[in-house]
Scaffold this active site. Structure first.
Site, PDB file in Angstrom:
ATOM      1  N   GLY A 127       0.580   3.607  -2.031  1.00 26.05           N
ATOM      2  CA  GLY A 127      -0.328   4.756  -2.172  1.00 26.05           C
ATOM      3  C   GLY A 127      -0.024   5.638  -3.372  1.00 26.05           C
ATOM      4  O   GLY A 127      -0.459   6.788  -3.429  1.00 26.05           O
ATOM      5  N   ALA A 170       0.870  -1.170   0.000  1.00 28.24           N
ATOM      6  CA  ALA A 170       0.000   0.000   0.000  1.00 28.24           C
ATOM      7  C   ALA A 170       0.906   1.219   0.000  1.00 28.24           C
ATOM      8  O   ALA A 170       0.975   1.970   0.969  1.00 28.24           O
ATOM      9  CB  ALA A 170      -0.918  -0.008   1.212  1.00 28.24           C
ATOM     10  N   CYS A 199      -5.882   0.372  -9.037  1.00 30.28           N
ATOM     11  CA  CYS A 199      -5.072   0.264  -7.828  1.00 30.28           C
ATOM     12  C   CYS A 199      -5.977   0.034  -6.621  1.00 30.28           C
ATOM     13  O   CYS A 199      -6.859   0.838  -6.355  1.00 30.28           O
ATOM     14  CB  CYS A 199      -4.245   1.519  -7.615  1.00 30.28           C
ATOM     15  SG  CYS A 199      -3.288   1.424  -6.094  1.00 30.28           S
TER      16      CYS A 199
END
Lengths: 275, 313
Positions: free
Chosen positions: B72, B70, B129
């Site tokens: 981001g 993750a 994503c």
């Protein structure tokens, strides 16, 4: 290279030592078999995780010297003995020497911690270590008293304000120590450095000029620690510094396009050093 | 030695192994090093039309069988992307796939226009994503209407910016009811190919001593060998239905894995997580293993294997 499991282990903080107004040594109740120069990731749940170089791994305990410089390290400083932290690692490359060599260490600020650990090893290998440590002032010096107690380790102190040892930058003192060693007829075999990049750049330049080997701890913004995220890749070689570094030999460092010029932030954006 | 080269949407690749988006894709020199290590091409980390912060650490954790990430999608924006792609062209000849992303439809248009001027060899649209779900993630990846709209808008934006022939692939999420219908819709909207698949999940790992999720974002996309059968199946399904160019991505660690992905229907094979298991050298290792397999099995041209697992008629 085969790093498969990188889940953090959660361990107790066995002891906390206040080293100076900025730095505390955290003694963790585990060994990761970390070598001098390597680093571990320290995790505080729901806050963040950051890399820290290892100040000692004696097979029983892991020591980390951590300066309170931001939200994460401040949160670490608020912890007490008996509290828990997560750690994963060790990651990265190590400092290395050969038996009986004469070595020069150049440490700035908390860069003294990993070099102190390496001094332990070098001393045990019968090396003679000239340990040049610098700080802004006397009370910010780190690990000098401990280093002085090691066999064949000579500590040379420089402070910007002259409150201890040589008054001025430790890079100036380094040159003097290197030249004294030459004059003695037992020149320095290798220079090791960890700390601010401008200081390490000076060490690299001296090593190149005098044709001395050097090992340099190149610090970049690391996220994963095992060469996947790409944030810490160094320009020129394009390799992740968390795997191909942090400790790199001088020949590699001289191929870097960013060394001494810029590093990259958490977005990968270049941030130029203001020397 | 077999001929390992492939043509993908009109772009020539010396071998079918490409760096998947998200791994080692922050800087030009890092991507050039991936090519020096043996890859036939690279995909950038997702590019935003503006600076975009990622998640705090831990962002990537692994066990023996999987990786959870993750990160981001942090990015410094188009100025940095422009500089890095220019630098990549100076030091590397292999094709460059610019992966683009946005928080909303207009962002995709904006970054497509920026990227058109940077002249990548291909554009890959990231609509899938799983760890920025609040912003896009599922709503776009799971919607036939939205995924085809974003494809159409990106194609139009590229044309407006003077790059009407720049091939576009869309990276699809496996976390959908019917991946073939999404693939069909984006192809009808103008996509030239498909990347399948993005990470699975998201998944979660909890540290039991502290009773806390390990990733700062709590959840992250699952990748690694655990997802390979899923990726192979989805590539197979899309190829069977559409016979389109496909970048097959998901859990490829070895040359055998890559050949399996090509037999399912992939022309290019994305490799990312494998760096965790086999290091930066993994790209060349996979290429060598493919070559050895071809030699041992009398395969002269690797591209003959594309879609070979499908019935002849």
């Amino acid at each position: 290279m085969l790093i498969l499991n990188t889940l953090p282990q959660v361990v107790k903080i066995k002891k906390i030592v206040q080293e100076n107004e900025q730095v505390k040594t955290f003694v963790l109740d585990l060994s990761l078999g970390a070598k001098p120069g390597q680093f571990v990731m320290v995790w505080l749940p729901r806050l963040d995780e950051k890399p820290f170089s290892v100040a000692m791994d004696n097979g029983v305990e892991l020591h980390l010297a951590i300066a309170a410089v931001g939200p994460f390290s401040n949160a670490l400083h608020a912890l007490k003995e008996g509290d828990q932290v997560g750690v994963r690692g060790p990651f990265g490359t190590e400092f290395a020497c050969e038996k009986g060599q004469r070595l020069l260490f150049l440490a700035g600020g908390y860069g003294a911690a990993p070099l102190y650990y390496f001094a332990h090893k070098a001393s045990a290998m019968g090396c003679q270590v000239e340990f040049v440590v610098g700080a802004r002032r006397k009370d910010l010096l780190l690990y000098t008293e401990r280093a002085e107690q090691l066999k064949n380790v000579h500590v040379h102190v420089a402070t910007n304000d002259g409150s201890a040892g040589f008054e001025g930058f430790n890079t100036v003192l380094m040159e003097k120590v290197v030249e004294d060693a030459e004059a003695e007829g037992k020149p320095v075999d290798c220079i090791y450095t960890c700390g601010p990049e401008i200081m390490m750049l000076k060490a690299a330049q001296l090593a190149e000029r005098k044709n001395i080997a050097a090992q340099i701890s190149v610090e970049r913004y690391m996220k994963c620690g095992f060469g996947v995220c790409g944030n810490c890749c160094v320009d020129g070689l394009g390799v992740p510094s968390c795997v191909s570094g942090p400790v790199m030999p001088l020949e590699k460092v001289l191929q870097l396009k960013d060394f001494g010029k810029y590093h990259r932030d958490h977005l990968g954006k270049k941030q130029y050093f203001n020397f | 030695m077999a001929d390992l080269s492939v043509e993908f949407c009109g772009v020539h690749f010396q071998n079918p192994i490409v760096l998947a988006s998200g791994v080692l894709g922050v800087t030009a020199d890092s991507m050039a090093q991936v090519v020096r290590n043996g890859a036939g091409g690279v995909t950038s980390k997702s590019l935003w039309p503006y600076e975009h912060k990622g998640h705090p650490n831990p962002t990537i954790i692994t066990s023996e069988h999987w990786m959870l990430n993750a990160v981001g999608i942090p990015d410094a924006g188009p100025e940095k992307a422009r500089e890095e792609l220019a630098r990549y062209r100076e030091v590397c000849d292999a094709p460059f796939i610019a992966n683009i992303v946005g928080g909303q439809m207009e962002d995709y248009v904006a970054i497509a226009k920026e990227v058109a001027l940077m002249k990548p060899d291909l554009v890959e649209i990231n609509i899938s994503c799983p760890n920025v779900e609040d912003e896009l993630g599922k709503p776009m990846a799971c919607s036939i209407a939205k995924s085809s709209e974003v494809t159409r808008l990106v194609k139009e934006a590229l044309a407006e910016a003077g790059a009407p022939h720049l091939p576009v692939v869309v990276k699809l999420s496996p976390n959908v009811e019917n991946i073939v219908s999404i693939a069909s819709s984006v192809l009808e909207a103008g996509a030239d190919g498909i990347t399948a698949i993005n990470t699975v999940g998201p998944g979660m790992a909890i540290n039991i001593e502290t009773a806390q999720p390990i990733l700062a974002n709590r959840v992250g996309g699952l990748s690694g060998p655990a997802i390979k059968p899923l990726a192979v199946k989805y590539v197979y399904d899309i190829y069977r239905a559409k016979k389109c160019p496909i970048i097959g991505t998901g859990g490829v660690l070895t040359g055998r894995d890559a050949i399996e992905m090509m037999m399912a229907g992939a022309t290019l094979v994305g490799v990312g997580t494998a760096v965790w298991a086999r290091g930066q050298e993994v790209f060349g290792l996979i290429v060598n293993e493919m070559n050895e397999w071809c030699d041992a099995n009398g395969v002269k041209k690797l591209s003959d294997l594309i879609g070979k697992a499908h019935p002849k008629n």
